[in-house]
Write a protein that holds these residues in place. Structure first.
Motif, PDB file in Angstrom:
ATOM      1  N   LYS A  22       0.173   1.404  -5.398  1.00  0.00           N
ATOM      2  CA  LYS A  22       1.305   0.577  -5.185  1.00  0.00           C
ATOM      3  C   LYS A  22       1.638  -0.837  -4.751  1.00  0.00           C
ATOM      4  CE  LYS A  22       2.893   4.350  -7.366  1.00  0.00           C
ATOM      5  NZ  LYS A  22       3.432   3.806  -8.744  1.00  0.00           N
ATOM      6  N   GLY A  23       0.970  -0.765  -4.016  1.00  0.00           N
ATOM      7  CA  GLY A  23       1.206  -2.136  -3.361  1.00  0.00           C
ATOM      8  C   GLY A  23      -0.231  -2.801  -3.099  1.00  0.00           C
ATOM      9  N   TRP A  51      -1.927  -6.230  -1.219  1.00  0.00           N
ATOM     10  CA  TRP A  51      -2.094  -8.071  -1.344  1.00  0.00           C
ATOM     11  C   TRP A  51      -3.304  -8.559  -0.454  1.00  0.00           C
ATOM     12  CZ3 TRP A  51       1.778  -4.101   0.469  1.00  0.00           C
ATOM     13  CH2 TRP A  51       2.416  -4.240   0.448  1.00  0.00           C
ATOM     14  N   ASP A 106       1.858 -10.005  -4.768  1.00  0.00           N
ATOM     15  CA  ASP A 106       1.363  -8.469  -4.582  1.00  0.00           C
ATOM     16  C   ASP A 106       0.632  -8.609  -6.457  1.00  0.00           C
ATOM     17  OD1 ASP A 106       0.817  -5.702  -5.224  1.00  0.00           O
ATOM     18  OD2 ASP A 106       3.113  -5.068  -5.195  1.00  0.00           O
ATOM     19  N   SER A 121       3.245  -4.423  -8.531  1.00  0.00           N
ATOM     20  CA  SER A 121       4.439  -4.060  -8.526  1.00  0.00           C
ATOM     21  C   SER A 121       5.836  -4.254  -8.049  1.00  0.00           C
ATOM     22  CB  SER A 121       4.550  -2.683  -7.170  1.00  0.00           C
ATOM     23  OG  SER A 121       3.849  -1.342  -7.675  1.00  0.00           O
ATOM     24  N   ASN A 122       4.895  -6.259  -7.090  1.00  0.00           N
ATOM     25  CA  ASN A 122       5.786  -7.231  -7.078  1.00  0.00           C
ATOM     26  C   ASN A 122       6.653  -6.532  -5.709  1.00  0.00           C
ATOM     27  OD1 ASN A 122       5.379  -8.738  -8.327  1.00  0.00           O
ATOM     28  ND2 ASN A 122       6.809  -7.830 -10.164  1.00  0.00           N
ATOM     29  N   LEU A 123       5.775  -5.981  -4.523  1.00  0.00           N
ATOM     30  CA  LEU A 123       6.086  -5.518  -3.554  1.00  0.00           C
ATOM     31  C   LEU A 123       6.687  -6.812  -2.538  1.00  0.00           C
ATOM     32  CD1 LEU A 123       4.828  -2.159  -2.304  1.00  0.00           C
ATOM     33  CD2 LEU A 123       7.348  -2.649  -3.792  1.00  0.00           C
ATOM     34  N   HIS A 124       7.480  -6.775  -1.662  1.00  0.00           N
ATOM     35  CA  HIS A 124       7.830  -7.985  -0.770  1.00  0.00           C
ATOM     36  C   HIS A 124       6.987  -7.732   0.997  1.00  0.00           C
ATOM     37  CE1 HIS A 124       9.839 -11.535   1.481  1.00  0.00           C
ATOM     38  NE2 HIS A 124       9.594 -10.806   2.053  1.00  0.00           N
TER      39      HIS A 124
END
Length: 188
Positions: free
Chosen positions: A156-157, A159, A167, A171-174
């Motif tokens: 889900k994430g 980096w 990401d 999922s483009n999580l911040h």
């Protein structure tokens, strides 16, 4: 609930004879005693949380792996996970390298990759990320691309911190940078 749940993982700081701590386990994990790492100076630490492993709020829910090796129950301090509940429908926040409650006591160290999964990885799945042997003191790991991992659908994430906060999971999580500086050296 706003309480400070930041407690030391004692196996990394005071337990003796724990897999991964290297040639001086009595000293605990520190900059002077890095423990086992691969040729790129990389150590894979993996923490899993699985509430299905126990009906009680206790240490059975948490597992910590060092380079694919389960550290066992020794890593959990007696009451560390006793009251940890991740309630559904409630926004969660996590800080890496600083105390969540006070945003102080920053970490002096290096992180290469960070990944979140929406399931507790099995021991075999953790070992596949390390991509090395499971022998105590394993220093041969070359971490795999997580997008090709057998549990990639649960990623889900991810980096990689290749000079940015992108990401890589899709999922483009911040993430918010509160003082991180980047080193272009690829440790993994």
């Amino acid at each position: 609930n706003g309480n400070n749940r930041a407690l030391a993982l004692w196996a990394l700081h005071s337990y003796n004879s724990v897999v991964g701590l290297g040639t001086n386990p009595a000293a605990g994990w520190s900059s002077a005693n890095r423990g086992y790492k691969n040729a790129n100076d990389f150590t894979l630490l993996t923490l899993t949380y699985d509430p299905s492993l126990s009906t009680n709020l206790n240490g059975n829910r948490f597992k910590l792996y060092w380079n694919g090796n389960d550290l066992g129950a020794a890593f959990i301090w007696d009451s560390n996970p006793a009251n940890v509940v991740f309630a559904s429908g409630v926004a969660k926040q996590m800080q890496i390298g600083a105390n969540l409650v006070t945003n102080s006591t920053g970490m002096e160290g290096n992180l290469d990759d960070l990944a979140f999964w929406d399931k507790a990885l099995t021991a075999a799945e953790v070992l596949a990320i390390w991509n090395g042997t499971q022998a105590a003191g394993s220093i041969d790991g070359t971490p795999n691309n997580l997008l090709s991992h057998s549990a990639a659908a649960n990623l889900k994430g991810w980096w990689r911190w290749e000079n940015n906060f992108a990401d890589s999971s899709g999922s483009n999580l911040h993430l918010t940078n509160n003082g991180v500086s980047f080193d272009a050296t690829d440790k993994a």
